[in-house]
Scaffold this motif. Structure first.
Motif, PDB file in Angstrom:
ATOM      1  N   TRP A  65      44.521  37.579  40.448  1.00 32.99           N
ATOM      2  CA  TRP A  65      43.074  37.412  40.455  1.00 32.99           C
ATOM      3  C   TRP A  65      42.408  38.193  41.579  1.00 32.99           C
ATOM      4  N   TYR A  66      41.638  37.476  42.409  1.00 33.27           N
ATOM      5  CA  TYR A  66      40.843  38.224  43.387  1.00 33.27           C
ATOM      6  C   TYR A  66      41.656  38.753  44.550  1.00 33.27           C
ATOM      7  N   THR A  67      42.971  38.466  44.588  1.00 34.40           N
ATOM      8  CA  THR A  67      43.778  39.078  45.636  1.00 34.40           C
ATOM      9  C   THR A  67      44.424  40.371  45.153  1.00 34.40           C
ATOM     10  N   ASP A  68      44.219  40.711  43.878  1.00 37.67           N
ATOM     11  CA  ASP A  68      44.790  41.931  43.317  1.00 37.67           C
ATOM     12  C   ASP A  68      44.098  43.144  43.942  1.00 37.67           C
ATOM     13  N   THR A  69      44.877  44.098  44.422  1.00 40.10           N
ATOM     14  CA  THR A  69      44.243  45.265  45.047  1.00 40.10           C
ATOM     15  C   THR A  69      44.293  46.492  44.134  1.00 40.10           C
ATOM     16  N   ASN A  70      44.750  46.309  42.890  1.00 33.10           N
ATOM     17  CA  ASN A  70      44.799  47.458  41.970  1.00 33.10           C
ATOM     18  C   ASN A  70      43.404  47.860  41.517  1.00 33.10           C
ATOM     19  N   ILE A  71      43.270  49.153  41.223  1.00 33.48           N
ATOM     20  CA  ILE A  71      42.009  49.661  40.701  1.00 33.48           C
ATOM     21  C   ILE A  71      42.296  50.346  39.383  1.00 33.48           C
ATOM     22  N   LEU A  72      41.728  49.794  38.312  1.00 35.41           N
ATOM     23  CA  LEU A  72      42.020  50.308  36.976  1.00 35.41           C
ATOM     24  C   LEU A  72      41.328  51.649  36.757  1.00 35.41           C
ATOM     25  N   GLY A  73      42.048  52.557  36.124  1.00 37.92           N
ATOM     26  CA  GLY A  73      41.467  53.872  35.802  1.00 37.92           C
ATOM     27  C   GLY A  73      41.030  54.606  37.049  1.00 37.92           C
ATOM     28  N   GLY A  74      41.756  54.387  38.150  1.00 32.54           N
ATOM     29  CA  GLY A  74      41.307  54.943  39.423  1.00 32.54           C
ATOM     30  C   GLY A  74      41.514  56.448  39.536  1.00 32.54           C
ATOM     31  N   PHE A  75      40.541  57.115  40.118  1.00 32.87           N
ATOM     32  CA  PHE A  75      40.702  58.520  40.496  1.00 32.87           C
ATOM     33  C   PHE A  75      40.031  58.705  41.847  1.00 32.87           C
ATOM     34  N   PRO A 103      45.670  32.241  43.773  1.00 32.13           N
ATOM     35  CA  PRO A 103      46.974  32.523  43.166  1.00 32.13           C
ATOM     36  C   PRO A 103      47.948  31.349  43.247  1.00 32.13           C
ATOM     37  N   SER A 104      47.794  30.458  44.237  1.00 29.93           N
ATOM     38  CA  SER A 104      48.786  29.392  44.357  1.00 29.93           C
ATOM     39  C   SER A 104      48.289  28.054  43.816  1.00 29.93           C
ATOM     40  N   THR A 105      47.052  27.997  43.315  1.00 31.43           N
ATOM     41  CA  THR A 105      46.576  26.752  42.695  1.00 31.43           C
ATOM     42  C   THR A 105      45.825  27.096  41.414  1.00 31.43           C
ATOM     43  N   GLY A 106      44.965  26.214  40.991  1.00 29.93           N
ATOM     44  CA  GLY A 106      44.028  26.506  39.916  1.00 29.93           C
ATOM     45  C   GLY A 106      44.671  26.910  38.608  1.00 29.93           C
ATOM     46  N   GLY A 133      37.025  53.334  40.234  1.00 35.97           N
ATOM     47  CA  GLY A 133      37.555  52.705  39.031  1.00 35.97           C
ATOM     48  C   GLY A 133      37.121  51.262  39.009  1.00 35.97           C
ATOM     49  N   VAL A 134      37.764  50.460  38.192  1.00 39.78           N
ATOM     50  CA  VAL A 134      37.403  49.050  38.091  1.00 39.78           C
ATOM     51  C   VAL A 134      38.388  48.236  38.930  1.00 39.78           C
ATOM     52  N   PRO A 135      37.950  47.683  40.060  1.00 42.05           N
ATOM     53  CA  PRO A 135      38.863  46.849  40.841  1.00 42.05           C
ATOM     54  C   PRO A 135      39.167  45.560  40.072  1.00 42.05           C
ATOM     55  N   VAL A 136      40.453  45.271  39.894  1.00 42.07           N
ATOM     56  CA  VAL A 136      40.834  44.087  39.117  1.00 42.07           C
ATOM     57  C   VAL A 136      40.248  42.824  39.749  1.00 42.07           C
ATOM     58  N   ALA A 137      40.209  42.810  41.086  1.00 40.70           N
ATOM     59  CA  ALA A 137      39.760  41.601  41.787  1.00 40.70           C
ATOM     60  C   ALA A 137      38.320  41.240  41.427  1.00 40.70           C
ATOM     61  N   ILE A 138      37.506  42.262  41.123  1.00 40.92           N
ATOM     62  CA  ILE A 138      36.085  41.982  40.886  1.00 40.92           C
ATOM     63  C   ILE A 138      35.907  41.200  39.580  1.00 40.92           C
ATOM     64  N   GLY A 160      55.430  44.046  55.656  1.00 37.61           N
ATOM     65  CA  GLY A 160      56.349  43.952  54.527  1.00 37.61           C
ATOM     66  C   GLY A 160      56.971  42.564  54.374  1.00 37.61           C
ATOM     67  N   TYR A 161      56.714  41.674  55.337  1.00 37.77           N
ATOM     68  CA  TYR A 161      57.356  40.352  55.315  1.00 37.77           C
ATOM     69  C   TYR A 161      56.363  39.211  55.114  1.00 37.77           C
ATOM     70  N   ILE A 162      55.122  39.540  54.753  1.00 37.62           N
ATOM     71  CA  ILE A 162      54.095  38.485  54.691  1.00 37.62           C
ATOM     72  C   ILE A 162      53.985  37.903  53.285  1.00 37.62           C
ATOM     73  N   ASN A 163      53.290  36.768  53.188  1.00 33.54           N
ATOM     74  CA  ASN A 163      53.038  36.137  51.897  1.00 33.54           C
ATOM     75  C   ASN A 163      52.107  37.012  51.058  1.00 33.54           C
ATOM     76  N   GLU A 164      52.355  37.000  49.733  1.00 35.52           N
ATOM     77  CA  GLU A 164      51.616  37.911  48.866  1.00 35.52           C
ATOM     78  C   GLU A 164      50.131  37.558  48.775  1.00 35.52           C
ATOM     79  N   ASP A 165      49.817  36.269  48.865  1.00 33.33           N
ATOM     80  CA  ASP A 165      48.415  35.862  48.643  1.00 33.33           C
ATOM     81  C   ASP A 165      47.627  35.797  49.956  1.00 33.33           C
ATOM     82  N   HIS A 166      48.026  36.636  50.941  1.00 31.47           N
ATOM     83  CA  HIS A 166      47.396  36.561  52.258  1.00 31.47           C
ATOM     84  C   HIS A 166      45.883  36.692  52.213  1.00 31.47           C
TER      85      HIS A 166
END
Lengths: 323, 431
Positions: free
Chosen positions: A166-176, A149-152, A184-189, B255-261
């Motif tokens: 990207w791979y740090t996203d913890t959302n899951i699409l269409g999750g149940f 997320p901070s480079t590239g 569901g589909v983990p965005v990170a994958i 709640g105070y950490i960096n988002e990309d941990h």
């Protein structure tokens, strides 16, 4: 393809007839002598140890000291009630489907484009095939930086107002809710799928290209004579003719993706909330970090069975095809 | 015909080679049985010290040993990678196959006692401690960490401190902040920094133990040393209200950490503090080595350090120790090595290079930097607490389960599920 089949059938029928008449000659003994060591070794070190792993998975060996007492399906029950393993199964399924679909679509598309008798074709072929020369670990490290997320790529995307996690996203699409996890589909994958597709598409391109070259020009000409448009030619004739290749690509890619370990381990690790974890990584960590040998063996057996679902029908059908 | 003859020849050769391979491996296992009679048996030192400073430290130690015992052959059998995981996997298979290295690196505490000692694979070293007069040279709490049922099983070589809060001096000065001593002060400072757009706390939990490291420090700060230790013996339940309070504090910190941990490892997170993108960082004092040697920062100029809030006078111990496995061929040589390892000379050769402090309380402070001197002083007086994340407090199996639970908690922040998971995993501890 058909011509190849004919010759193998002939051989297959011819050989047993000869064998019945003749006794074993020195040639046969020599061949058997050469094969014997590898057959013995394979039975011992492959099938023997598969059996041993299966036995361990039914034991109570979950500490540094081996405990061979019989535990029944305890380890399997534990796994299937475990948040992490449920997440692993979801991730493997999503990864396999997305990965194979992308490899097939891109592989066919690029192979068809390459098949247009263009100049410098071999250059493009090499470019597409080069990622295959890398190991998954290298790919994982490179894409880990690209999708960081901070480079590239985010350095390009940020000025456009896009901020990919990207791979740090913890959302899951269409999750149940399903079991203990959100299905569901983990965005990170998706980020991991991109890396895997980048590496393996070249292989599919090569296979499809070989398939395209095996289709005689007469077929295309006949179709064009009958007034088929180029689109119809590919959609209705060429792609159906490539179906056996697609089956091979699916088998090969499925066994890679179901067993994947190195790419994930180098690129993301298990990920926050296990969004990019896979059974291979879990097996490694629980066995060698946690000393849960029986649990690890159970994961290995589940992986073996999942690959067998793809491979065994293929082996059976190819044997039937041969006789 | 000639072709066939040469094929048979090749086969015969192949079989011959395979057989000779077998026979040579047979003879080497014969050696293993009668090894003690054979002179010049190698002393194999097994560790995962392959990083920059630690490898130098190990080499300095081996050099010192060779000067004293030039006749003993030493083999540095270090296995790289995975913060020791690879080495531990190799070690486990060797120990289970009754082919132990002469001596091996193991964290003091549960990793040693509940692992190899409980498995009956270690020799007691009480006689060595008495012969060398070590009983009052190491802190008693530390000797307890490497003892089980009255027997001592290993020799500590170094100490790392786990409960350190590292902070960026410039950020703190610019914002008129003092390093926090309590959790309340921590959250006040964190709110101020957050309002200014500075990430208050750095975390890099791509490898989930880093989050467990933060959690164990909050546990220590909330429960105090006594109750913290009771958690690992099953005397205090994870359902205790104090644990819940600690989990709530931990949750608030998240709640105070960096988002990309989750894309950073511990070094990447330390970089945030070094570059002034984050203000504070809770990590063991191997960070100091990274700041000073790799990033060329200056102690107390670029970065400062205090104990983690609420843990002043407490010392989260991470100690590397070496023991004597059962069934080695040359126990006397191993004891000679352990004697060097436990001597002031040995500890002062190793630790300044590794960036840790000596486990002995009578080592020479002048060989250590500013941070080292102060930590050596604290080590003598503070209450020692075993680290969970680094395998001293509880067996590795439990640690793995806690790491998994923490990894889920960092995202889901579900206090009840987290405590339930910890409590059910802790059932293993009471065995």
């Amino acid at each position: 393809m058909e011509t190849v089949n004919v010759t193998t059938t002939e051989k297959a029928t011819a050989v047993p007839a000869v064998r019945k008449k003749r006794k074993w000659t020195a040639d046969h003994w020599l061949a058997a002598a050469f094969l014997a060591p590898s057959v013995v070794l394979i039975f011992l070190f492959v099938y023997g140890f598969i059996g041993w792993t299966g036995y361990v998975s039914l034991s109570n060996w979950n500490s540094l000291v081996p405990d061979w007492s019989f535990a029944g399906l305890k380890n399997y029950l534990y796994l299937f009630h475990d948040f992490r393993f449920q997440a692993d199964l979801r991730n493997t399924l999503v990864f396999t489907v997305l990965f194979i679909a992308a490899v097939i679509v891109l592989g066919q598309l690029l192979a068809i484009l390459l098949d247009q008798k263009l100049r410098g074709e071999s250059l493009f072929r090499n470019i597409f095939f080069f990622p295959m020369a890398l190991s998954f670990v290298v790919t994982g490290v490179v894409w880990q930086w690209l999708f960081n997320p901070s480079t590239g790529v985010n350095l390009f995307l940020k000025p456009l107002g896009l901020d990919g996690k990207w791979y740090t996203d913890t959302n899951i699409l269409g999750g149940f809710h399903w079991g203990k996890i959100e299905f569901g589909v983990p965005v990170a994958i998706v980020a991991v799928v991109v890396a895997a597709v980048w590496q393996m598409t070249g292989f599919a391109v090569a296979m499809y290209l070989a398939g395209l070259r095996a289709i005689p020009d007469e077929v295309r000409e006949a179709a064009r004579m009958d007034g088929a448009t180029e689109f119809q030619l590919y959609w209705k004739i060429i792609l159906p003719l490539l179906r056996p290749i697609t089956v091979s690509v699916i088998i090969i890619m499925a066994h890679i993706s179901l067993k994947i370990f190195d790419l994930i381990y180098a690129m993301t690790g298990p990920g926050a909330n296990f969004v990019t974890d896979v059974p291979g990584v879990y097996m490694f960590e629980t066995t060698f970090r946690g000393n849960y040998y029986a649990n690890g063996a159970a994961i290995a057996i589940v992986m073996l069975l999942s690959v067998a679902i793809f491979i065994v029908p293929y082996l059976i059908s190819s044997r039937k095809g041969g006789s | 015909m000639r072709k066939k003859a040469s094929a048979w020849l090749a086969l015969a050769l192949g079989i011959g080679m395979a057989l000779s391979g077998c026979s040579s491996s047979n003879s080497s296992s014969d050696h293993a049985k009668q090894g003690s009679q054979k002179a010049g048996e190698k002393l194999e030192i097994f560790s995962w010290w392959t990083g920059a400073g630690e490898e130098d430290g190990l080499k300095a130690l081996i050099k010192l040993f060779q000067e004293k015992y030039p006749d003993i052959k030493v083999e540095n059998a270090a296995v790289a990678g995975g913060a020791g995981t690879n080495a531990k996997a190799v070690l486990a298979s060797r120990m289970q196959g009754n082919d132990p290295p002469s001596t091996f690196q193991v964290h003091g505490g549960a990793e040693l006692n509940e692992g190899w000692v409980a498995a009956g694979k270690m020799e007691p070293l009480n006689d060595l401690y008495e012969k060398e007069g070590w009983m009052d040279k190491f802190p008693k709490a530390l000797i307890d960490m490497v003892s089980k049922d009255g027997n001592i099983y290993s020799v500590p070589v170094n100490i790392h401190r786990g409960n350190v809060l590292w902070y960026n001096k410039k950020i703190f000065a610019d914002n008129g902040l003092q390093p926090p001593k309590t959790f309340d002060e921590f959250f006040q400072a964190a709110d101020k920094l957050k309002a200014k757009g500075i990430t208050p706390l750095a975390l890099g939990d791509k490898e989930p133990w880093a989050a467990t490291h933060l959690f164990e420090n909050v546990l220590l700060g909330t429960l105090g040393t006594e109750n913290y230790k009771k958690l690992w013996t099953g005397e205090l339940s994870f359902n205790d209200p104090q644990v819940k309070q600690a989990v709530e504090t931990f949750k608030k910190m998240l709640g105070y950490i960096n988002e990309d941990h989750s894309s950073r490892n511990w070094q990447d997170a330390a970089q945030l503090v070094a570059e002034g993108k984050a203000a504070m960082y809770v990590m063991g004092d191997w960070v100091k080595g990274y700041f000073v040697n790799d990033l060329k920062l200056k102690v107390n100029q670029d970065f400062g350090y205090v104990p983690v809030p609420n843990t002043e006078g407490k010392f989260m111990v991470i100690t590397d120790t070496f023991g004597l496995p059962k069934g080695v061929k040359n126990p006397d040589d191993v004891k000679k090595f352990l004697a060097v390892l436990g001597s002031v000379e040995g500890q002062d050769a190793f630790n300044p290079l590794k960036g840790s402090i000596p486990a002995r309380i009578d080592a020479d402070p002048s060989k250590y930097d500013e941070y080292g001197k102060q930590t050596m002083q604290d080590f003598k007086t503070a209450e020692l607490a075993p680290s969970l994340a680094h395998g001293s407090a509880a067996p590795e199996g439990f640690v793995t389960k806690v790491n998994q639970a923490v990894n889920i908690f960092v995202t889901q922040k579900d206090v009840k599920t987290f405590i339930d998971t910890l409590a059910s995993a802790a059932a293993e501890l009471k065995k």
